[in-house]
Design a protein around this motif. Structure first.
Motif, PDB file in Angstrom:
ATOM      1  N   VAL A  23     -29.553 -39.528 -27.047  1.00 23.76           N
ATOM      2  CA  VAL A  23     -29.651 -38.554 -28.131  1.00 23.76           C
ATOM      3  C   VAL A  23     -29.413 -39.247 -29.471  1.00 23.76           C
ATOM      4  O   VAL A  23     -30.153 -39.038 -30.444  1.00 23.76           O
ATOM      5  N   TYR A  99     -25.489 -31.650 -27.633  1.00 25.91           N
ATOM      6  CA  TYR A  99     -26.271 -31.535 -26.410  1.00 25.91           C
ATOM      7  C   TYR A  99     -25.373 -31.044 -25.289  1.00 25.91           C
ATOM      8  O   TYR A  99     -24.156 -31.224 -25.323  1.00 25.91           O
ATOM      9  N   GLY A 104     -26.267 -25.830 -25.262  1.00 21.90           N
ATOM     10  CA  GLY A 104     -26.784 -26.954 -26.044  1.00 21.90           C
ATOM     11  C   GLY A 104     -25.727 -27.693 -26.831  1.00 21.90           C
ATOM     12  O   GLY A 104     -26.022 -28.358 -27.818  1.00 21.90           O
ATOM     13  N   SER A 129     -29.689 -29.222 -31.782  1.00 28.25           N
ATOM     14  CA  SER A 129     -29.077 -28.905 -30.491  1.00 28.25           C
ATOM     15  C   SER A 129     -30.089 -29.074 -29.366  1.00 28.25           C
ATOM     16  O   SER A 129     -31.242 -28.656 -29.496  1.00 28.25           O
ATOM     17  N   PHE A 130     -29.619 -29.678 -28.282  1.00 25.32           N
ATOM     18  CA  PHE A 130     -30.455 -29.892 -27.099  1.00 25.32           C
ATOM     19  C   PHE A 130     -29.847 -29.151 -25.913  1.00 25.32           C
ATOM     20  O   PHE A 130     -28.786 -29.517 -25.419  1.00 25.32           O
ATOM     21  N   ALA A 133     -29.821 -30.975 -21.807  1.00 25.03           N
ATOM     22  CA  ALA A 133     -30.192 -32.236 -22.461  1.00 25.03           C
ATOM     23  C   ALA A 133     -30.932 -33.223 -21.571  1.00 25.03           C
ATOM     24  O   ALA A 133     -31.933 -33.799 -21.994  1.00 25.03           O
ATOM     25  N   LYS A 149     -37.678 -30.271 -32.603  1.00 24.99           N
ATOM     26  CA  LYS A 149     -36.479 -31.081 -32.850  1.00 24.99           C
ATOM     27  C   LYS A 149     -36.651 -31.964 -34.088  1.00 24.99           C
ATOM     28  O   LYS A 149     -35.701 -32.196 -34.827  1.00 24.99           O
TER      29      LYS A 149
END
Length: 180
Positions: A23, A99, A104, A129-130, A133, A149
């Motif tokens: 990330v 993440y 998230g 925010s993931f 993830a 994203k």
């Protein structure tokens, strides 16, 4: 031409098998595309949680914390590293790239905000925010929903640059707590 903004991208997890470096690498790449930014990736697993961390973030004009969510909060080692600072975060903007699972990582961000506010850092509203993830990235380390994203990262970076310039100018003119 103003001096480049020194951005520290902090990898907030030290767990074995962690996903944070993927990330952080993606976000740092986005930040490096901005000519006004000089990016330093500060990985807690390599830097440590003590004076070395405090020194690196002390050199930065702004930070982005890349954090997972563990048990509805952020990792303990990240708190230890933040607690090792002594004024290095004061009057600096902090952005978040989170993440985790369903949330998230946003619950971790909400736990970080008051901790950083206590240190007089300026937590930014805009966050990347993931959710889920590990499945949100392909094997090459790119988000599967890349355009969404990318847009979120651009908004965060725009805000971070504005706040970094504004707060740097304010610190140069009159630091909080200094005589008038």
């Amino acid at each position: 031409m103003t001096e480049n903004i020194r951005l520290a991208v902090v990898v907030g997890s030290v767990r074995e098998g962690r996903f944070g470096p993927v990330v952080a690498a993606w976000f740092a790449d986005r930040a490096r595309r901005r000519p006004e930014l000089s990016v330093d990736v500060v990985d807690l697993a390599d830097t440590g949680l003590d004076e070395a961390f405090a020194e690196r973030v002390g050199l930065a004009d702004a930070l982005v914390v890349v954090t997972p969510e563990y048990n509805h909060s952020f990792p303990g080692p990240l708190k230890t590293a933040i607690d090792a600072t002594s004024g290095q975060l004061r009057d600096k903007p902090v952005g978040f790239v989170a993440y985790g699972g369903m949330s998230g990582g946003l619950r971790a961000v909400e736990q970080l905000r008051p901790v950083l506010a206590e240190l007089h850092a300026v937590g930014l509203r805009d966050t990347v925010s993931f959710h889920g993830a590990a499945g949100a990235f392909d094997a090459g380390g790119r988000p599967r929903e890349e355009s969404e994203k990318e847009a979120a990262a651009a908004v965060l970076l725009d805000a971070l640059v504005w706040w970094a310039r504004t707060l740097r100018r304010a610190r140069d003119e009159h630091a909080v707590g200094s005589p008038t």
